[in-house]
Design an enzyme around this catalytic site. Structure first.
Site, PDB file in Angstrom:
ATOM      1  N   GLN A  21      -4.603  -2.227   9.404  1.00  0.00           N
ATOM      2  CA  GLN A  21      -4.893  -2.892   8.684  1.00  0.00           C
ATOM      3  C   GLN A  21      -4.962  -4.448   9.297  1.00  0.00           C
ATOM      4  O   GLN A  21      -5.443  -4.655  10.977  1.00  0.00           O
ATOM      5  CB  GLN A  21      -3.075  -3.312   8.690  1.00  0.00           C
ATOM      6  CG  GLN A  21      -2.705  -4.585   7.440  1.00  0.00           C
ATOM      7  CD  GLN A  21      -3.580  -4.223   6.333  1.00  0.00           C
ATOM      8  OE1 GLN A  21      -4.035  -3.718   5.231  1.00  0.00           O
ATOM      9  NE2 GLN A  21      -4.512  -5.429   5.938  1.00  0.00           N
ATOM     10  N   ASP A  75     -11.377   1.881   3.171  1.00  0.00           N
ATOM     11  CA  ASP A  75     -11.428   0.564   3.826  1.00  0.00           C
ATOM     12  C   ASP A  75     -13.221   0.805   3.423  1.00  0.00           C
ATOM     13  O   ASP A  75     -13.402  -0.160   2.587  1.00  0.00           O
ATOM     14  CB  ASP A  75     -11.381   0.071   4.733  1.00  0.00           C
ATOM     15  CG  ASP A  75     -10.097  -0.329   5.059  1.00  0.00           C
ATOM     16  OD1 ASP A  75      -9.658  -1.090   3.403  1.00  0.00           O
ATOM     17  OD2 ASP A  75      -9.167  -0.439   5.775  1.00  0.00           O
ATOM     18  N   LYS A 133       0.679  -1.370  -0.319  1.00  0.00           N
ATOM     19  CA  LYS A 133      -0.220   0.222  -0.105  1.00  0.00           C
ATOM     20  C   LYS A 133       1.064   1.332   0.193  1.00  0.00           C
ATOM     21  O   LYS A 133       0.558   1.974  -0.764  1.00  0.00           O
ATOM     22  CB  LYS A 133      -0.674  -0.192   1.513  1.00  0.00           C
ATOM     23  CG  LYS A 133      -2.121  -1.249   1.003  1.00  0.00           C
ATOM     24  CD  LYS A 133      -3.398  -1.620   1.952  1.00  0.00           C
ATOM     25  CE  LYS A 133      -4.036  -2.644   2.065  1.00  0.00           C
ATOM     26  NZ  LYS A 133      -4.992  -2.858   3.657  1.00  0.00           N
TER      27      LYS A 133
HETATM   28  N1  GUN Z   1      -7.174  -7.068   6.212  1.00  0.00           N
HETATM   29  C1  GUN Z   1      -7.500  -7.755   5.008  1.00  0.00           C
HETATM   30  N2  GUN Z   1      -7.604  -6.960   3.762  1.00  0.00           N
HETATM   31  C2  GUN Z   1      -8.007  -6.124   4.671  1.00  0.00           C
HETATM   32  C3  GUN Z   1      -8.561  -4.635   3.551  1.00  0.00           C
HETATM   33  O1  GUN Z   1      -8.975  -4.408   2.628  1.00  0.00           O
HETATM   34  N3  GUN Z   1      -8.333  -3.793   4.396  1.00  0.00           N
HETATM   35  C4  GUN Z   1      -7.724  -3.471   5.739  1.00  0.00           C
HETATM   36  N4  GUN Z   1      -7.545  -2.192   6.845  1.00  0.00           N
HETATM   37  N5  GUN Z   1      -7.424  -4.767   6.349  1.00  0.00           N
HETATM   38  C5  GUN Z   1      -7.526  -6.059   5.068  1.00  0.00           C
END
Ligand code: GUN
Length: 262
Positions: A75, A98, A31
């Site tokens: 995350q 998200d 990211k």
């Molecule tokens: N953990 C697995 N996929 C995601 C996601 O798309 N966003 C976040 N914040 N955590 C995750």
């Protein structure tokens, strides 16, 4: 990006990671790299496993109040002593790139939204870019998570697909999947969907990212048998994964515009 910056809008993404889960570390690094590539400022907050919920919520509160941060993501998963729900609820819905906050989930449900969760949004982008029309198609989503399965079903429904959600209690799964013109696999079980469960010519989208004992990545779909039957299929790695990150960048830019981030 230059045009936005000319207007005084500067996207900035805060990425929080708690603990040292190796898969989360890889996702967070990807990211950050994507932000660099796109010219988006990113700030990483790598917190130790022992961070308390109170400390984490205090950080989110500070980030909510900063006018140079347009998007915030924590995350998942977070360590067990922290409530995932409390974390999701703490992020300002306007900075929730998200789209996990109940306000944004509700907006997706009614079909009037700024942010779409990144993975389902990436799946839709793949469908659109491949010239596939969802309207009237039998769409089967295998998996009912809040992150993928449920919002995915909503997005397909908004485009007039006839949507079935399957899960661990579904009886005769193969009967359902064989009916799918568009099949989205989001179960988190390696090679779970095999070629004999797919309708000839179907569009098969594999959301699974499973780490095998030999460290190789593997999807929820058994690619070797499925590709012989499907009309179109996404690989793992290199299919939905990069799209998820691209959609995060899109949501961060949207958030900067909504929040007029300086
Ligand atoms: N953990 C697995 N996929 C995601 C996601 O798309 N966003 C976040 N914040 N955590 C995750």
């Amino acid at each position: 990006m230059a045009k936005l910056k000319e207007k005084g809008i500067n996207p900035g993404l805060a990425v929080i990671i708690v603990g040292d889960d190796p898969a989360s570390r890889v996702y967070v690094n990807n990211k950050k790299k994507a932000c660099e590539y796109c010219g988006i400022k990113s700030e990483e907050y790598a917190l130790p496993e022992g961070t308390t919920q109170e400390e984490l919520l205090k950080l989110i509160e500070e980030l909510n109040g900063r006018d140079d941060i347009s998007g915030i993501l924590c995350q998942l998963p977070v360590p067990e002593h922290i409530s995932e729900e409390a974390v999701i609820n703490a992020i300002d819905p306007k900075k929730d790139v998200d789209a996990f906050h109940p306000v944004n989930v509700g907006k997706i449900m009614v079909g009037n939204y700024d942010f779409v969760p990144c993975t389902p949004a990436g799946v839709m982008e793949l469908i659109h870019e491949s010239g596939i029309d969802v309207s009237g198609k039998e769409c089967v989503v295998v998996g009912r998570s809040n992150i993928v399965g449920k919002p995915q079903a909503m997005l397909l429904l908004h485009e007039n697909g006839t949507v079935t959600i399957c899960h661990s209690r579904t009886k005769d799964l193969a009967e359902k999947t064989k009916n799918a013109d568009i099949l989205v696999a989001a179960v988190g079980k390696p090679n779970f969907i095999t070629g004999d469960m797919i309708k000839p010519g179907a569009v098969v989208i594999d959301v699974g990212i499973n780490r095998m004992p030999d460290k190789k990545l593997c999807g929820d779909v058994e690619f070797e048998t499925a590709e012989k039957i499907a009309g179109a299929i996404t690989p793992v790695p290199g299919g939905v994964g990069p799209m998820t990150i691209a959609m995060l960048m899109k949501n961060t830019v949207k958030a900067a515009i909504v929040n007029k981030t300086k």
